[in-house]
Design a protein around this motif. Structure first.
Motif, mmCIF file in Angstrom:
data_model
loop_
_atom_site.group_PDB
_atom_site.id
_atom_site.type_symbol
_atom_site.label_atom_id
_atom_site.label_comp_id
_atom_site.label_asym_id
_atom_site.label_seq_id
_atom_site.Cartn_x
_atom_site.Cartn_y
_atom_site.Cartn_z
ATOM 1 N N ALA A 63 0.832 -1.203 0.000
ATOM 2 C CA ALA A 63 0.000 0.000 0.000
ATOM 3 C C ALA A 63 0.868 1.255 0.000
ATOM 4 O O ALA A 63 0.564 2.239 -0.695
ATOM 5 C CB ALA A 63 -0.929 -0.005 1.214
ATOM 6 N N ALA A 64 1.952 1.240 0.769
ATOM 7 C CA ALA A 64 2.873 2.380 0.779
ATOM 8 C C ALA A 64 3.518 2.577 -0.591
ATOM 9 O O ALA A 64 3.702 3.715 -1.044
ATOM 10 C CB ALA A 64 3.954 2.167 1.843
ATOM 11 N N MET A 65 3.835 1.486 -1.262
ATOM 12 C CA MET A 65 4.425 1.582 -2.603
ATOM 13 C C MET A 65 3.419 2.140 -3.603
ATOM 14 O O MET A 65 3.782 2.884 -4.521
ATOM 15 C CB MET A 65 4.927 0.207 -3.046
ATOM 16 C CG MET A 65 6.077 -0.317 -2.200
ATOM 17 S SD MET A 65 6.576 -2.017 -2.589
ATOM 18 C CE MET A 65 7.455 -1.757 -4.144
ATOM 19 N N ALA A 66 2.143 1.797 -3.437
ATOM 20 C CA ALA A 66 1.109 2.351 -4.309
ATOM 21 C C ALA A 66 0.962 3.850 -4.081
ATOM 22 O O ALA A 66 0.796 4.626 -5.031
ATOM 23 C CB ALA A 66 -0.219 1.636 -4.056
ATOM 24 N N TYR A 67 1.039 4.270 -2.818
ATOM 25 C CA TYR A 67 0.976 5.703 -2.502
ATOM 26 C C TYR A 67 2.165 6.442 -3.121
ATOM 27 O O TYR A 67 2.015 7.561 -3.622
ATOM 28 C CB TYR A 67 0.964 5.901 -0.996
ATOM 29 C CG TYR A 67 1.013 7.358 -0.572
ATOM 30 C CD1 TYR A 67 -0.065 8.210 -0.814
ATOM 31 C CD2 TYR A 67 2.147 7.878 0.043
ATOM 32 C CE1 TYR A 67 -0.020 9.542 -0.438
ATOM 33 C CE2 TYR A 67 2.202 9.207 0.425
ATOM 34 C CZ TYR A 67 1.125 10.035 0.182
ATOM 35 O OH TYR A 67 1.177 11.366 0.549
ATOM 36 N N ASP A 68 3.317 5.805 -3.109
ATOM 37 C CA ASP A 68 4.496 6.397 -3.736
ATOM 38 C C ASP A 68 4.265 6.633 -5.226
ATOM 39 O O ASP A 68 4.602 7.703 -5.758
ATOM 40 C CB ASP A 68 5.706 5.479 -3.532
ATOM 41 C CG ASP A 68 6.895 5.886 -4.392
ATOM 42 O OD1 ASP A 68 7.527 6.912 -4.072
ATOM 43 O OD2 ASP A 68 7.180 5.178 -5.374
ATOM 44 N N ARG A 69 3.701 5.658 -5.918
ATOM 45 C CA ARG A 69 3.433 5.810 -7.356
ATOM 46 C C ARG A 69 2.360 6.876 -7.599
ATOM 47 O O ARG A 69 2.421 7.627 -8.573
ATOM 48 C CB ARG A 69 3.006 4.474 -7.962
ATOM 49 C CG ARG A 69 4.096 3.417 -8.010
ATOM 50 C CD ARG A 69 5.308 3.843 -8.827
ATOM 51 N NE ARG A 69 6.214 4.700 -8.078
ATOM 52 C CZ ARG A 69 7.014 5.603 -8.618
ATOM 53 N NH1 ARG A 69 6.990 5.830 -9.908
ATOM 54 N NH2 ARG A 69 7.818 6.331 -7.862
ATOM 55 N N TYR A 70 1.356 6.939 -6.705
ATOM 56 C CA TYR A 70 0.329 7.981 -6.827
ATOM 57 C C TYR A 70 0.965 9.364 -6.702
ATOM 58 O O TYR A 70 0.697 10.260 -7.507
ATOM 59 C CB TYR A 70 -0.739 7.794 -5.757
ATOM 60 C CG TYR A 70 -1.506 9.053 -5.446
ATOM 61 C CD1 TYR A 70 -2.501 9.520 -6.313
ATOM 62 C CD2 TYR A 70 -1.216 9.796 -4.299
ATOM 63 C CE1 TYR A 70 -3.186 10.696 -6.035
ATOM 64 C CE2 TYR A 70 -1.900 10.966 -4.021
ATOM 65 C CZ TYR A 70 -2.881 11.415 -4.892
ATOM 66 O OH TYR A 70 -3.551 12.582 -4.631
ATOM 67 N N ALA A 71 1.812 9.546 -5.692
ATOM 68 C CA ALA A 71 2.439 10.852 -5.480
ATOM 69 C C ALA A 71 3.359 11.225 -6.635
ATOM 70 O O ALA A 71 3.399 12.382 -7.065
ATOM 71 C CB ALA A 71 3.224 10.849 -4.167
ATOM 72 N N ALA A 72 4.092 10.245 -7.170
ATOM 73 C CA ALA A 72 5.042 10.522 -8.247
ATOM 74 C C ALA A 72 4.341 10.926 -9.540
ATOM 75 O O ALA A 72 4.819 11.797 -10.271
ATOM 76 C CB ALA A 72 5.923 9.300 -8.490
ATOM 77 N N ILE A 73 3.189 10.321 -9.822
ATOM 78 C CA ILE A 73 2.515 10.555 -11.097
ATOM 79 C C ILE A 73 1.434 11.632 -10.989
ATOM 80 O O ILE A 73 1.288 12.480 -11.876
ATOM 81 C CB ILE A 73 1.908 9.233 -11.626
ATOM 82 C CG1 ILE A 73 3.039 8.266 -11.983
ATOM 83 C CG2 ILE A 73 1.015 9.482 -12.842
ATOM 84 C CD1 ILE A 73 2.565 6.895 -12.409
ATOM 85 N N CYS A 74 0.698 11.624 -9.891
ATOM 86 C CA CYS A 74 -0.421 12.567 -9.750
ATOM 87 C C CYS A 74 -0.029 13.879 -9.076
ATOM 88 O O CYS A 74 -0.689 14.899 -9.278
ATOM 89 C CB CYS A 74 -1.559 11.907 -8.963
ATOM 90 S SG CYS A 74 -2.203 10.405 -9.711
ATOM 91 N N GLN A 75 1.027 13.843 -8.262
ATOM 92 C CA GLN A 75 1.470 15.045 -7.540
ATOM 93 C C GLN A 75 2.983 15.244 -7.721
ATOM 94 O O GLN A 75 3.723 15.306 -6.728
ATOM 95 C CB GLN A 75 1.132 14.915 -6.050
ATOM 96 C CG GLN A 75 -0.313 14.658 -5.729
ATOM 97 C CD GLN A 75 -1.161 15.910 -5.874
ATOM 98 O OE1 GLN A 75 -0.648 17.028 -5.875
ATOM 99 N NE2 GLN A 75 -2.474 15.730 -5.971
ATOM 100 N N PRO A 76 3.461 15.321 -8.957
ATOM 101 C CA PRO A 76 4.919 15.352 -9.174
ATOM 102 C C PRO A 76 5.613 16.555 -8.538
ATOM 103 O O PRO A 76 6.742 16.419 -8.063
ATOM 104 C CB PRO A 76 5.046 15.379 -10.704
ATOM 105 C CG PRO A 76 3.728 15.900 -11.190
ATOM 106 C CD PRO A 76 2.713 15.416 -10.222
ATOM 107 N N LEU A 77 4.959 17.704 -8.486
ATOM 108 C CA LEU A 77 5.596 18.884 -7.901
ATOM 109 C C LEU A 77 5.691 18.783 -6.379
ATOM 110 O O LEU A 77 6.609 19.345 -5.766
ATOM 111 C CB LEU A 77 4.819 20.147 -8.300
ATOM 112 C CG LEU A 77 4.768 20.450 -9.799
ATOM 113 C CD1 LEU A 77 3.973 21.721 -10.063
ATOM 114 C CD2 LEU A 77 6.188 20.582 -10.376
ATOM 115 N N ARG A 78 4.769 18.066 -5.778
ATOM 116 C CA ARG A 78 4.775 17.907 -4.319
ATOM 117 C C ARG A 78 5.418 16.595 -3.874
ATOM 118 O O ARG A 78 5.471 16.299 -2.682
ATOM 119 C CB ARG A 78 3.337 17.970 -3.788
ATOM 120 C CG ARG A 78 2.604 19.284 -4.105
ATOM 121 C CD ARG A 78 1.201 19.234 -3.540
ATOM 122 N NE ARG A 78 1.226 19.057 -2.082
ATOM 123 C CZ ARG A 78 0.242 18.481 -1.392
ATOM 124 N NH1 ARG A 78 -0.818 18.000 -2.031
ATOM 125 N NH2 ARG A 78 0.323 18.370 -0.081
#
Length: 312
Positions: free
Chosen positions: A115-130
């Motif tokens: 689940a943490a790895m999925a959150y990492d991919r979400y942040a990298a792709i959906c929130q790249p600036l943050r």
């Protein structure tokens, strides 16, 4: 009044004893799989630790996952190899409890870590600036630490709970390891309430992280489909595809095994399903993440060059 209740001090892991003519072949197969699993996951741990290019949140979690997989397979396969080699299938009650604890610890930790790895991919792709803010070093350490702590609590809670129940007769566990559903088959009396508590806890542990993963990837896919170029969409999706394969393999088998009543346990097919996620999945992870990951392959190439003739 006398009773027939006696304290069970040891169990017998039935395992693959029915395949008497295949013990040597099974030993060779599991030994090969175990050595490849440890070597593959250890290689990822060493590469991520040594290569500066891989010191990112994604590879931090991957290193944790590979460390976990080494422990996961080491809890089950060495004992299985001993049983196949010697034919001695007895395991002390304390040893069975210890194996169950670590097996649940690593399994529950993997649920949270994925689940943490999925959150990492979400942040990298959906929130790249943050992304640097959302996945700071402190956040990564907190997420990984929480996953391991959750695994430890689940392992301790379930193991203590199961082994506080009465065992008063049969000692043969219809499995190759002290898996919780198999051990529950030997508990005396009506265990429906205990069984319900275990199912609810397993459902919470498995379905909540799985729901977070589905939600994260739903957002990720929505973002990917908005990328105008096909090349951009392919590049973004390729960073998630390996994780999606691992999630599908792990959660598919875990849901099948744990979120159902004890009465549906099948001693013929269930150990084979457990074999898949306890033995096969750990060896697939380094293959999936290395063969489909350019960064890992590049890091491996740099490492080989360093230790080769040119680096001497």
């Amino acid at each position: 009044m006398s009773t027939n209740t006696s304290v069970v001090t040891e169990f017998i892991l039935v395992g693959f004893s029915r395949l008497a003519d295949l013990q040597g072949l099974l030993f060779s197969f599991f030994l090969t799989v175990y050595l490849l699993t440890v070597a593959g996951n250890l290689l990822i741990v060493l590469l991520v630790s040594a290569d500066a290019a891989l010191r990112t949140p994604m590879y931090f979690f991957l290193r944790n996952l590979s460390t976990l997989e080494i422990g996961y397979t080491s809890v089950t396969v060495p004992l299985l190899l001993h049983h196949l080699l010697t034919g001695q299938r007895h395991i002390p009650r304390s040893g069975c409890a210890l194996q169950m604890f670590f097996f649940l610890l690593f399994g529950a930790t993997e649920c949270c870590l994925l689940a943490a790895m999925a959150y990492d991919r979400y942040a990298a792709i959906c929130q790249p600036l943050r992304y640097p803010l959302l996945l700071s070093q402190r956040t990564c350490l907190c997420l990984a630490g929480s996953a391991w702590a959750c695994g430890a609590l689940v392992g301790l809670g379930h193991t203590s709970f199961v082994f506080s129940l009465p065992f008063c007769g049969p000692k043969a566990i219809p499995h190759f390891l002290c898996e919780i559903q198999a051990v529950l088959q030997l508990v005396c009396g009506n265990t429906s309430l205990n069984e319900l508590q275990i199912i609810l806890a397993a459902a919470l542990l498995i379905l909540c992280p799985f729901g977070l993963i589905l939600g994260s990837y739903g957002r990720v896919l929505a973002t990917i489909f908005r990328i105008p170029s096909a090349a951009g969409r392919l590049k973004a999706f390729s960073t998630c595809s390996s994780h999606l394969v691992v999630v599908s393999l792990f959660y598919g088998t875990a849901i099948f095994i744990y979120i159902r009543p004890k009465a549906s346990y099948d001693p013929a097919s269930d150990p084979l399903v457990s074999l898949f996620y306890a033995v096969v999945t750990p060896i697939l992870n380094p293959i999936i993440y290395s063969l489909r990951n350019a960064d890992v392959k590049a890091a491996l190439k740099r490492t080989i060059q360093k230790i080769g003739p040119a680096g001497i």
